[in-house]
Design a protein around this motif. Structure first.
Motif: not given
Length: 242
Positions: A152-166
């Motif tokens: 939610l925080e990073l949406i305002d900074y241009g992030v449009d996808e987030l994944e957790h990998d290990e």
């Protein structure tokens, strides 16, 4: 899992498998960044990020220092970043990123690879619509910060996808938002493992095993060229590689 994450995971081992090629690629990027923004990482965000990439790839410190020093060496080649676009056999779109001190040599080589392997080199910009240019950051999770809150925080900074990998979090954002994302992560104390730019295809094309073999021959030939930094394509990886 998101489309970008699945595509990237399928390519990860191939791209980072050859250590000497990885060091050469990062070294050139460091030299270009140091020449453009100065040799001090504290005042050059791009150089700072590339030094993190070098650390993640276990690149020796003296190799990193040599790459920075090369930026001020008058006898060193003046590398320019250039892209080449074309179609391989069976209509596979191929996007090539290079760093070269002689574009005439590089474009002649790239064109010959396409021609000899049943493809054709196109004009610059001809494949832009087939790929999304993304900023990709790998960071360490931070105690007390949930993935949902971070997203939610990073949406305002241009992030449009987030994944957790290990034990890592992978962030995807628009190419032009790279500096904004980097600044947010640094200002908020996140440990950045690495960051890079990816060209992620909008659609993947299925091929037969025989077609895959002929496309791979072209891809391998391009990747062997010392001027080539990255090769992206829209061929779907084999199921066991995804």
């Amino acid at each position: 899992m998101g489309r970008a994450f699945e595509y990237r995971k399928a390519r990860k081992l191939k791209r980072w498998g050859n250590m000497s090629r990885t060091f050469t690629r990062i070294g050139k990027e460091i030299t270009i960044a140091a020449k453009a923004g100065g040799p001090d990482p504290s005042t050059n965000p791009r150089l700072r990020a590339l030094m993190q990439n070098a650390k993640a790839a276990n690149m020796p410190k003296d190799t990193v220092e040599r790459a920075i020093k090369k930026a001020t060496d008058k006898d060193a080649g003046d590398f320019k970043e250039i892209t080449y676009e074309g179609y391989g056999p069976h209509g596979i779109a191929i996007f090539v990123e290079a760093a070269t001190d002689n574009n005439t040599r590089t474009v002649a080589n790239i064109r010959s690879y396409f021609n000899k392997h049943g493809g054709s080199l196109g004009t610059q910009g001809s494949l832009t619509f087939l790929f999304e240019h993304k900023s990709v950051f790998k960071i360490k999770p931070k105690d007390g910060v949930s993935l949902e809150d971070l997203e939610l925080e990073l949406i305002d900074y241009g992030v449009d996808e987030l994944e957790h990998d290990e034990d890592e979090i992978i962030l995807y954002g628009a190419f032009e938002e790279y500096a904004n994302i980097q600044k947010y992560l640094e200002d908020n104390g996140f440990e950045i493992i690495s960051s890079e730019f990816e060209r992620i295809p909008n659609d993947l094309k299925d091929v037969t095993p025989e077609e895959r073999e002929s496309v791979n021959k072209l891809l391998e030939k391009i990747e062997e060229d010392e001027d080539v930094q990255n090769v992206f394509h829209n061929m779907r990886e084999e199921p066991d590689e995804e």
